[in-house]
Design an enzyme around this catalytic site. Structure first.
Site, PDB file in Angstrom:
ATOM      1  N   LYS A  52       1.365 -11.219  -0.388  1.00 10.98           N
ATOM      2  CA  LYS A  52       2.324 -11.752   0.585  1.00 10.98           C
ATOM      3  C   LYS A  52       1.641 -12.009   1.927  1.00 10.98           C
ATOM      4  O   LYS A  52       1.837 -13.047   2.560  1.00 10.98           O
ATOM      5  CB  LYS A  52       3.502 -10.785   0.757  1.00 10.98           C
ATOM      6  CG  LYS A  52       4.435 -10.798  -0.454  1.00 10.98           C
ATOM      7  CD  LYS A  52       5.468  -9.687  -0.421  1.00 10.98           C
ATOM      8  CE  LYS A  52       6.254  -9.662  -1.728  1.00 10.98           C
ATOM      9  NZ  LYS A  52       7.204  -8.553  -1.838  1.00 10.98           N
ATOM     10  N   GLN A  96       8.352  -3.181   1.382  1.00 12.58           N
ATOM     11  CA  GLN A  96       8.056  -3.322  -0.046  1.00 12.58           C
ATOM     12  C   GLN A  96       8.759  -2.212  -0.829  1.00 12.58           C
ATOM     13  O   GLN A  96       8.588  -1.030  -0.533  1.00 12.58           O
ATOM     14  CB  GLN A  96       6.530  -3.278  -0.273  1.00 12.58           C
ATOM     15  CG  GLN A  96       6.104  -3.497  -1.705  1.00 12.58           C
ATOM     16  CD  GLN A  96       6.467  -4.899  -2.230  1.00 12.58           C
ATOM     17  OE1 GLN A  96       6.256  -5.892  -1.557  1.00 12.58           O
ATOM     18  NE2 GLN A  96       7.022  -4.952  -3.430  1.00 12.58           N
ATOM     19  N   ASP A 119      14.020 -11.100   3.018  1.00 11.32           N
ATOM     20  CA  ASP A 119      14.131 -10.812   1.584  1.00 11.32           C
ATOM     21  C   ASP A 119      15.540 -11.120   1.088  1.00 11.32           C
ATOM     22  O   ASP A 119      15.770 -11.202  -0.118  1.00 11.32           O
ATOM     23  CB  ASP A 119      13.858  -9.313   1.326  1.00 11.32           C
ATOM     24  CG  ASP A 119      12.460  -9.072   0.775  1.00 11.32           C
ATOM     25  OD1 ASP A 119      11.890 -10.003   0.179  1.00 11.32           O
ATOM     26  OD2 ASP A 119      11.955  -7.944   0.932  1.00 11.32           O
TER      27      ASP A 119
END
Ligand code: NAP
Length: 291
Positions: A52, A96, A119
């Site tokens: 990412k 994460q 997200d």
């Protein structure tokens, strides 16, 4: 049978995103910033986070990496998230998952400002998605819709079966496919579905997100169906240098023999998840620059 190449779609979209980043920088002096927080050193999470950050930098964005020890407390982690909520140079915050067991995932997600929730996991963004308001769509489900469109598969009026009902993949994919813009008829299967094949054999589109290799086989498909395989599973393989290989949830060989189009694993959904994260981060920076 057509292979739905997520890498090709992702690289085209990432070029567009990079152009958008350069334009925002030139016109408004704003560089999109993504904070990526990793707690602990789970090897799969480390590799996701690294990918990412790399993608972020390749698109011309700034990534702020925050790696915390596994013993970090929930209060410490949510405190860091709240600091980032107030940092004007950060437009997206990503924690994460999974986080270590002593930290409540819900508490962490709730701490992220919906305006920086790139997200698309906060209840506010999920609620807005459900009622069709402007919001950050969750990255994997949004990427799946883009992949189906890219494959040339008509979604409107078709029957889509989703296997798996997690909050981050199955349920939002089903919701996006059922929205008026997509207009599919959707069946959501899970471990409580007695005969999944009964439904998949009627499906024009199957999205499988169960986290179990072999959940979908060719015999469960209607000929010509489009298959999106979300699963990422490590299976032992002594012939590989790492001793394992990555497979999806669909048995690729048998499904490829019946499907009209199918995503490979790796190289299907994975590259699109990161691409949609970059998309949301750019969108967030544009919104901040316009405020
Ligand atoms: P999850 O939270 O474990 O949820 C799995 C869902 O599948 C659950 O709803 C479960 O049902 C259902 N399920 C499990 N086994 C099943 C079976 N045999 N038949 C029918 N339903 C079954 O997983 P997730 O987070 O949604 O992820 C799913 C997979 O996608 C994983 O392999 C994950 O690594 C992968 N993934 C990939 C990406 C990417 O970018 N490529 C992103 C996210 C996830 P119950 O609710 O009844 O338990």
């Amino acid at each position: 049978m057509k292979l739905i190449d997520g890498k090709t779609l992702a690289s085209g979209m990432r070029r567009e995103i990079a152009a958008g980043v350069a334009k925002l920088k030139a016109e408004k002096g704003v560089v999109p910033g993504l904070a990526v927080i990793l707690v602990g050193d789970n090897p799969a999470s480390v590799s996701y986070v690294t990918a990412k950050e790399k993608a972020c930098e390749e698109a011309g964005m700034r990534s702020e990496e925050i790696r915390l020890p596994a013993e970090t407390t929930e209060e410490e982690l949510t405190g860091i998230v709240r600091r980032l909520n107030g940092d004007v140079s950060i437009h997206g915050i990503l924690v994460q998952l999974p986080v270590p067991k002593h930290i409540r995932e819900k508490a962490v997600i709730d701490a992220i400002s919906p305006e920086k929730d790139v997200d698309g996991f906060t209840p506010e963004n999920i609620g807005k998605m459900m009622i069709g308001d402007e919001c950050f769509l969750p990255c994997t489900p949004h990427g799946i819709i883009k992949l189906i469109e890219f494959s040339g598969t008509e979604i409107a009026g078709r029957h889509a079966v989703v296997i798996g009902r997690s909050n981050i993949v199955g349920k939002p994919v089903a919701a996006l496919l059922a929205r008026k813009e997509a207009n599919a008829t959707v069946t959501l299967c899970h471990t409580g579905t007695p005969d999944i094949a009964h439904f998949t054999r009627q499906a024009d589109i199957v999205v499988v997100a169960a986290g179990r290799p072999g959940t979908l086989t060719g015999g469960m498909l209607k000929p010509g169906a489009t298959v999106i395989d979300v699963g990422v599973n490590r299976v032992p393989d002594p012939s590989r240098p790492k001793g394992y290989r990555i497979v999806g949830d669909a048995d690729f060989e048998s499904c490829a023999g019946v499907a009209g189009a199918i995503t490979p694993v790796p190289g299907g959904v994975g590259p699109m998840t990161i691409t949609m994260l970059l998309w949301n981060t750019l969108e967030s920076a544009k919104r901040a620059a316009a405020r």
